[in-house]
Design a protein around this motif. Sequence first.
Motif, PDB file in Angstrom:
ATOM      1  N   THR A   1      -1.111 -49.339   6.135  1.00  0.00           N
ATOM      2  CA  THR A   1      -0.997 -47.825   6.442  1.00  0.00           C
ATOM      3  C   THR A   1      -2.163 -47.006   5.794  1.00  0.00           C
ATOM      4  O   THR A   1      -2.365 -47.334   4.817  1.00  0.00           O
ATOM      5  CB  THR A   1       0.342 -47.188   5.886  1.00  0.00           C
TER       6      THR A   1
ATOM      7  N   ASN B   1      -4.409 -43.228   5.564  1.00  0.00           N
ATOM      8  CA  ASN B   1      -4.745 -41.674   5.683  1.00  0.00           C
ATOM      9  C   ASN B   1      -5.920 -41.533   6.231  1.00  0.00           C
ATOM     10  O   ASN B   1      -6.841 -42.210   5.746  1.00  0.00           O
ATOM     11  CB  ASN B   1      -4.642 -41.195   4.326  1.00  0.00           C
TER      12      ASN B   1
ATOM     13  N   GLN C   1      -3.402 -32.899   5.884  1.00  0.00           N
ATOM     14  CA  GLN C   1      -3.757 -34.368   5.621  1.00  0.00           C
ATOM     15  C   GLN C   1      -3.132 -35.135   6.769  1.00  0.00           C
ATOM     16  O   GLN C   1      -1.875 -35.046   6.682  1.00  0.00           O
ATOM     17  CB  GLN C   1      -3.424 -34.803   4.135  1.00  0.00           C
ATOM     18  N   CYS C   2      -3.762 -35.889   7.381  1.00  0.00           N
ATOM     19  CA  CYS C   2      -3.001 -36.531   8.514  1.00  0.00           C
ATOM     20  C   CYS C   2      -2.805 -37.972   7.654  1.00  0.00           C
ATOM     21  O   CYS C   2      -3.783 -38.715   6.843  1.00  0.00           O
ATOM     22  CB  CYS C   2      -3.897 -37.093   9.579  1.00  0.00           C
ATOM     23  N   THR C   3      -1.487 -38.542   7.830  1.00  0.00           N
ATOM     24  CA  THR C   3      -1.011 -39.609   7.263  1.00  0.00           C
ATOM     25  C   THR C   3      -0.408 -40.629   8.247  1.00  0.00           C
ATOM     26  O   THR C   3      -0.168 -40.164   9.231  1.00  0.00           O
ATOM     27  CB  THR C   3      -0.145 -39.367   5.900  1.00  0.00           C
TER      28      THR C   3
ATOM     29  N   ALA D   1      -3.567 -46.452   2.431  1.00  0.00           N
ATOM     30  CA  ALA D   1      -2.722 -45.553   1.394  1.00  0.00           C
ATOM     31  C   ALA D   1      -2.627 -46.359   0.265  1.00  0.00           C
ATOM     32  O   ALA D   1      -2.260 -47.823   0.628  1.00  0.00           O
ATOM     33  CB  ALA D   1      -1.600 -45.209   1.909  1.00  0.00           C
TER      34      ALA D   1
END
Length: 257
Positions: free
Chosen positions: A126, A128, A155-157, A256
């Motif tokens: 995963t 970010n 923040q795009c996560t 991440a």
Amino acid sequence: MKIFRYLAIGALMVLALNSCDKDTEGLTDTTYYVDFTMLGDEFMIVPVGTEFVDPGCTGTLYDKNTGNTNDVTNKIIVDGVEDIDTDVMGFYYVTYSAQGSDGYWSSVTRTVCVCDPSVTLDLEGTYNTDMTESKYGAARNPFSAYAASYGYTSQCTGIKFTKMAPGFYYCNDLLAGWYDQVRGFRANYGSSLGCMTGYVSLDNDGNISLISSHINAWGDSLDYIDGGKYDDATGTISYFASYASVVVMDVVLHKAN
């Protein structure tokens, strides 16, 4: 890399390996469909350059007139084997179809992944979005500037790459959250409508190539991605993406912790 036909199978490429396509109009309580038994694996990995041998599929059908269950394997129609090119990596599909009682058709589908089993590099995880280094449009302004302007997120996560086979991955948003998070599609619609889902390949040198993609919001796909790279030492994915000819962006993702 050649982009293979994309099966629109709902939210995840859901690999609809066991699902039946049935015409339900005019059904009665006494309509029976063929009971398929797929031989071999429903998701097959075939090394690039080797021969694909279809394991086949058997079928039985209940005869409501006699009460017997009959073998109808010889009536199954096989489609897709001829389209499999084992010299070209990608996803292919083999469909087995047959008519049940009252002439209604049903089918099951096998997914065949032609891949390079020698690929040991693995980018699964995963990520970010790097909001400074990811840049949108001809002016290449950073995602952070647009995010501040639209006000849905800073923040795009949750950009996830899932390993399907050696060197093959499903991504839940190849646009790094641009529509889904920056433009507020998830906030406004409560779904992944704005996610550009898709499949990419990875080689041992860290090169990333697009296989296929799809976005539900408009029902189309990326034009291409270019310069795709995975840096295993830093856990960084980077590439240039083009969509609908006018939507262009530099994407940088960090794994991440």
